[in-house]
Motif scaffolding. Structure first.
Motif, PDB file in Angstrom:
ATOM      1  N   GLU A  61       0.799  -1.217   0.000  1.00  0.00           N
ATOM      2  CA  GLU A  61       0.000   0.000   0.000  1.00  0.00           C
ATOM      3  C   GLU A  61       0.836   1.273   0.000  1.00  0.00           C
ATOM      4  N   GLU A  62       1.928   1.295   0.707  1.00  0.00           N
ATOM      5  CA  GLU A  62       2.819   2.446   0.736  1.00  0.00           C
ATOM      6  C   GLU A  62       4.223   1.931   0.936  1.00  0.00           C
ATOM      7  N   LEU A  63       5.154   2.469   0.189  1.00  0.00           N
ATOM      8  CA  LEU A  63       6.533   2.022   0.295  1.00  0.00           C
ATOM      9  C   LEU A  63       7.054   2.167   1.723  1.00  0.00           C
ATOM     10  N   ASP A  64       6.760   3.282   2.372  1.00  0.00           N
ATOM     11  CA  ASP A  64       7.256   3.502   3.734  1.00  0.00           C
ATOM     12  C   ASP A  64       6.744   2.448   4.711  1.00  0.00           C
ATOM     13  N   ARG A  65       5.476   2.111   4.613  1.00  0.00           N
ATOM     14  CA  ARG A  65       4.926   1.095   5.530  1.00  0.00           C
ATOM     15  C   ARG A  65       5.494  -0.280   5.219  1.00  0.00           C
ATOM     16  N   CYS A  66       5.695  -0.567   3.954  1.00  0.00           N
ATOM     17  CA  CYS A  66       6.305  -1.849   3.588  1.00  0.00           C
ATOM     18  C   CYS A  66       7.732  -1.934   4.126  1.00  0.00           C
ATOM     19  N   VAL A  67       8.459  -0.849   4.041  1.00  0.00           N
ATOM     20  CA  VAL A  67       9.846  -0.830   4.537  1.00  0.00           C
ATOM     21  C   VAL A  67       9.866  -1.073   6.041  1.00  0.00           C
ATOM     22  N   ILE A  68       8.958  -0.448   6.779  1.00  0.00           N
ATOM     23  CA  ILE A  68       8.892  -0.640   8.226  1.00  0.00           C
ATOM     24  C   ILE A  68       8.588  -2.096   8.547  1.00  0.00           C
ATOM     25  N   ARG A  69       7.615  -2.668   7.856  1.00  0.00           N
ATOM     26  CA  ARG A  69       7.267  -4.078   8.089  1.00  0.00           C
ATOM     27  C   ARG A  69       8.424  -5.000   7.732  1.00  0.00           C
ATOM     28  N   LEU A  70       9.058  -4.717   6.597  1.00  0.00           N
ATOM     29  CA  LEU A  70      10.176  -5.550   6.168  1.00  0.00           C
ATOM     30  C   LEU A  70      11.308  -5.502   7.194  1.00  0.00           C
ATOM     31  N   ALA A  71      11.624  -4.331   7.687  1.00  0.00           N
ATOM     32  CA  ALA A  71      12.670  -4.203   8.708  1.00  0.00           C
ATOM     33  C   ALA A  71      12.286  -4.964   9.973  1.00  0.00           C
ATOM     34  N   ASP A  72      11.038  -4.872  10.380  1.00  0.00           N
ATOM     35  CA  ASP A  72      10.586  -5.585  11.579  1.00  0.00           C
ATOM     36  C   ASP A  72      10.675  -7.095  11.388  1.00  0.00           C
ATOM     37  N   VAL A  73      10.330  -7.569  10.203  1.00  0.00           N
ATOM     38  CA  VAL A  73      10.434  -9.006   9.922  1.00  0.00           C
ATOM     39  C   VAL A  73      11.889  -9.449   9.989  1.00  0.00           C
ATOM     40  N   ILE A  74      12.778  -8.703   9.355  1.00  0.00           N
ATOM     41  CA  ILE A  74      14.199  -9.068   9.360  1.00  0.00           C
ATOM     42  C   ILE A  74      14.746  -9.082  10.784  1.00  0.00           C
ATOM     43  N   LYS A  75      14.340  -8.135  11.602  1.00  0.00           N
ATOM     44  CA  LYS A  75      14.785  -8.101  12.998  1.00  0.00           C
ATOM     45  C   LYS A  75      14.300  -9.314  13.780  1.00  0.00           C
ATOM     46  N   SER A  76      13.239  -9.942  13.307  1.00  0.00           N
ATOM     47  CA  SER A  76      12.681 -11.111  13.981  1.00  0.00           C
ATOM     48  C   SER A  76      13.369 -12.416  13.582  1.00  0.00           C
ATOM     49  N   LEU A  77      14.417 -12.316  12.780  1.00  0.00           N
ATOM     50  CA  LEU A  77      15.105 -13.504  12.264  1.00  0.00           C
ATOM     51  C   LEU A  77      16.557 -13.509  12.768  1.00  0.00           C
ATOM     52  N   PRO A  78      16.785 -13.859  14.023  1.00  0.00           N
ATOM     53  CA  PRO A  78      18.121 -13.726  14.601  1.00  0.00           C
ATOM     54  C   PRO A  78      19.166 -14.687  14.039  1.00  0.00           C
ATOM     55  N   LYS A  79      18.739 -15.753  13.401  1.00  0.00           N
ATOM     56  CA  LYS A  79      19.690 -16.742  12.883  1.00  0.00           C
ATOM     57  C   LYS A  79      19.704 -16.788  11.359  1.00  0.00           C
ATOM     58  N   LEU A  80      19.312 -15.696  10.748  1.00  0.00           N
ATOM     59  CA  LEU A  80      19.252 -15.607   9.296  1.00  0.00           C
ATOM     60  C   LEU A  80      20.645 -15.793   8.693  1.00  0.00           C
ATOM     61  N   GLU A  81      20.748 -16.688   7.717  1.00  0.00           N
ATOM     62  CA  GLU A  81      22.029 -16.963   7.051  1.00  0.00           C
ATOM     63  C   GLU A  81      22.063 -16.449   5.615  1.00  0.00           C
ATOM     64  N   LEU A 108      19.363  -5.653   9.150  1.00  0.00           N
ATOM     65  CA  LEU A 108      20.296  -6.714   8.758  1.00  0.00           C
ATOM     66  C   LEU A 108      21.399  -6.905   9.797  1.00  0.00           C
ATOM     67  N   ARG A 109      21.723  -5.860  10.510  1.00  0.00           N
ATOM     68  CA  ARG A 109      22.763  -5.955  11.547  1.00  0.00           C
ATOM     69  C   ARG A 109      22.335  -6.862  12.694  1.00  0.00           C
ATOM     70  N   CYS A 110      21.026  -7.082  12.860  1.00  0.00           N
ATOM     71  CA  CYS A 110      20.537  -7.986  13.905  1.00  0.00           C
ATOM     72  C   CYS A 110      20.959  -9.429  13.630  1.00  0.00           C
ATOM     73  N   SER A 111      21.264  -9.728  12.378  1.00  0.00           N
ATOM     74  CA  SER A 111      21.714 -11.063  11.989  1.00  0.00           C
ATOM     75  C   SER A 111      23.196 -11.072  11.636  1.00  0.00           C
ATOM     76  N   ALA A 112      23.934 -10.088  12.120  1.00  0.00           N
ATOM     77  CA  ALA A 112      25.340  -9.914  11.720  1.00  0.00           C
ATOM     78  C   ALA A 112      26.196 -11.144  11.992  1.00  0.00           C
ATOM     79  N   ASN A 113      25.933 -11.856  13.069  1.00  0.00           N
ATOM     80  CA  ASN A 113      26.762 -13.010  13.402  1.00  0.00           C
ATOM     81  C   ASN A 113      26.361 -14.285  12.679  1.00  0.00           C
TER      82      ASN A 113
END
Length: 180
Positions: A61-81, A108-113
């Motif tokens: 619906e809006e790029l800004d809202r999609c970006v916020i959601r996308l960032a929140d999803v990525i932050k929820s993935l601590p073991k992302l490879e 993305l830094r939330c999955s830095a390790n």
């Protein structure tokens, strides 16, 4: 038990996929997941593929809202490879006109390790030069970087930033003389 397999690889194709995933992770974070008392399914995710058409308003619906959601999803993935950004169409009037928002880079830094593979297949929604340098410094275990284009001062890629890489796939190395 099946949750660990269902969430191992996640594909976000539509705005509805992104919304549903964001809501799921938020519910688990609040203790209201479908399996009460269990941890977030994001702990099992190892790969995230984003093929979301951000230029289509019916998708997002809006790029800004999609970006916020996308960032929140990525932050929820601590073991992302593995993460892949394959945005199908240009987001602005020309390719390269819309850069990756800092909010997503920070997520993305939330999955830095754990992050090993970073793939930007398209030529849009890519970080600015200085943001990419900072991000790569913060990803000590990154092994594979694939991107359409790299822009570096004087066309030289600093080896200290990419020292952990075993594979660098770049379609176009752009020299920008005098670029900071």
């Amino acid at each position: 038990m099946a949750m660990r397999y269902l969430y191992r690889i996640v594909l976000i194709r539509t705005g509805l996929d992104l919304l549903a995933l964001d809501r799921t992770f938020r519910n688990y974070a609040a203790g209201n997941g479908s399996c009460v008392g269990t941890r977030s399914p994001g702990q099992w995710t190892r790969r995230l593929d984003i093929t979301l058409d951000l230029s289509d308003e019916s998708e997002c619906e809006e790029l800004d809202r999609c970006v916020i959601r996308l960032a929140d999803v990525i932050k929820s993935l601590p073991k992302l490879e593995i993460i892949s950004f394959a945005i199908p169409d240009p987001l602005g009037p020309e390719p390269d006109s819309v850069v990756m928002p800092f909010r997503v880079l920070d997520a993305l830094r939330c999955s830095a390790n754990s992050l090993r593979i970073l793939d930007w297949s398209g030529d849009d929604f890519f970080p600015q030069v200085h943001q990419l340098e900072e991000l790569l410094r913060d990803l000590p275990y990154l092994r594979v970087l694939r991107c359409y284009q790299l822009v570096w001062a004087n066309g030289v890629i600093p080896s200290n930033i990419l020292s952990s890489l075993t594979t660098l796939a770049v379609e176009d190395l752009v020299e920008r003389v005098g670029h900071p």
